[in-house]
Design an enzyme around this catalytic site. Structure first.
Site, PDB file in Angstrom:
ATOM      1  N   THR A  40      -2.604  -2.625   2.421  1.00 32.26           N
ATOM      2  CA  THR A  40      -3.840  -1.838   2.460  1.00 32.26           C
ATOM      3  C   THR A  40      -3.496  -0.421   2.874  1.00 32.26           C
ATOM      4  O   THR A  40      -2.653  -0.233   3.748  1.00 32.26           O
ATOM      5  CB  THR A  40      -4.785  -2.415   3.534  1.00 32.26           C
ATOM      6  N   ARG A  55     -12.970 -13.640  -2.250  1.00 28.39           N
ATOM      7  CA  ARG A  55     -12.328 -13.576  -0.928  1.00 28.39           C
ATOM      8  C   ARG A  55     -12.421 -12.152  -0.372  1.00 28.39           C
ATOM      9  O   ARG A  55     -12.208 -11.172  -1.077  1.00 28.39           O
ATOM     10  CB  ARG A  55     -10.861 -13.986  -1.060  1.00 28.39           C
ATOM     11  N   VAL A  56     -12.780 -12.045   0.887  1.00 29.62           N
ATOM     12  CA  VAL A  56     -12.861 -10.744   1.546  1.00 29.62           C
ATOM     13  C   VAL A  56     -11.899 -10.738   2.727  1.00 29.62           C
ATOM     14  O   VAL A  56     -11.892 -11.684   3.520  1.00 29.62           O
ATOM     15  CB  VAL A  56     -14.298 -10.458   2.022  1.00 29.62           C
ATOM     16  N   THR A 109      -3.241  -3.327   8.536  1.00 29.07           N
ATOM     17  CA  THR A 109      -2.807  -3.939   7.283  1.00 29.07           C
ATOM     18  C   THR A 109      -2.066  -5.220   7.633  1.00 29.07           C
ATOM     19  O   THR A 109      -1.545  -5.359   8.738  1.00 29.07           O
ATOM     20  CB  THR A 109      -1.926  -2.975   6.454  1.00 29.07           C
ATOM     21  N   GLY A 159      -5.285 -10.471   6.413  1.00 26.43           N
ATOM     22  CA  GLY A 159      -6.658 -10.269   6.871  1.00 26.43           C
ATOM     23  C   GLY A 159      -7.199 -11.426   7.692  1.00 26.43           C
ATOM     24  O   GLY A 159      -7.872 -11.229   8.709  1.00 26.43           O
TER      25      GLY A 159
END
Ligand code: ASP
Length: 318
Positions: free
Chosen positions: A150, A178-179, A201, A204
């Protein structure tokens, strides 16, 4: 004082552009949005924006967020498809009083109404990565999810305003819908102009277990230097996860305080960051984990920088 710090080498062109605004007294919101858009637009960065890696169904679903540390306004989008710059949509949502975090079709509808640029974000190169990974999973039983990063940033402008923002395609081969942590306040990012800003990053699912970006800002608010705050939060969460679950996913964090001092910590090898301040030209550092849990960093060599671009742009052998 002004400054920006970001996760990964891929952010250096972005923070360079952002710093041009900050140098002239520009706003931390404009600088961070400019910086992240630069990363989103570059097709060879395969984990953010255009060229981002797709989900299991070969669709590029993107997560992004923006936070204003003066007003504590937050905007975020998750699992959004077919828009060029998710960070700008997130920033635009941050001006809303309600409905400031939108997902999937809802986010797309908002973006369309606001006139944001539509773009098919799935490149031929990302499709090639996908086909290659499908083959590898079959042949070598590789974990489908490896290959993700990220861009997360913290920013301070001369007026003392701080911002944080993120943008990512999340985990490669993730499930549709998916989050990750990146659009989740306090996990992927947090900014408070009275205390500092941080961004994350890594995996998650594990970063969220510690609300780790907020934790770092909280520790800075108690007087810790950003370096100490990052190391403390990362080492604590890493230890808790190992104790309770037997393993910890990747956790890598960056932070800046209200004075423009900055810090970084990680529990992996190979993390890199990009930093610029009033007194430091845009610089990429490679982060090392020491045996005692501290993190040190060294400037990336010219050779490393050249090699990085070469590998990013190399043809994909399927
Ligand atoms: N944290 C991101 C996610 O879980 C991925 C990454 O930063 O590598 O979606």
């Amino acid at each position: 004082m002004w400054g920006m710090i970001a996760t990964w080498r891929m952010a250096v062109e972005g923070i360079t552009k952002g710093s041009e605004l900050l140098k002239e007294g520009g706003d931390a919101g404009d600088a961070i949005e400019t910086a992240i858009r630069e990363v989103e637009d570059f097709p060879y960065y395969k984990s953010v924006g255009y060229g981002g890696l797709p989900n299991e169904e070969m669709e590029v679903e993107l997560d992004a967020a923006y936070m204003d540390g003066n007003t504590l306004d937050i905007g975020a989008v998750a699992a959004i498809k077919d828009f060029a710059n998710p960070v700008s949509i997130a920033r635009s949502l941050s001006h809303e009083k309600v409905n400031c975090m939108l997902v999937a079709e809802g986010a797309e509808k908002f973006a369309h109404k606001q006139g944001f640029e539509r773009k098919n974000m799935l490149t031929d190169r990302a499709k090639a990565h996908y086909r290659k990974r499908v083959k590898e999973i079959k042949q070598q039983e590789l974990k489908p999810y490896s290959g993700h990063d990220t861009v997360g940033m913290a920013c301070l402008d001369v007026s003392g305003k701080m911002t944080a923002a993120t943008s990512t395609s999340g985990l490669f081969m993730k499930k549709k819908g998916r989050v990750g942590d990146s659009p989740i306040t306090g996990s992927g990012f947090y900014a408070d102009s009275k205390r500092g800003a941080a961004s994350a990053t890594g995996l998650g699912e594990d970063l969220m277990k510690g609300c780790i970006s907020y934790e770092i800002v909280r520790l800075m608010g108690e007087g810790m230097h950003p370096q100490e705050a990052c190391e403390t939060a990362v080492n604590r969460l890493d230890a808790e996860l190992r104790e309770r679950r037997g393993e910890a996913g990747d956790l890598s964090l960056i932070a800046m305080n209200t004075k423009g001092e900055w810090g970084v910590a990680t529990n992996i090898d190979g993390f890199s960051i990009a930093v610029v301040t009033e007194t430091l030209e845009p610089t990429v550092y490679l982060v090392n984990r020491e045996a005692d849990g501290r993190c040190t960093y060294e400037k990336a060599s010219d050779e490393w920088m050249e090699n990085y671009m070469k590998t990013r742009m190399a043809p994909i052998e399927e």
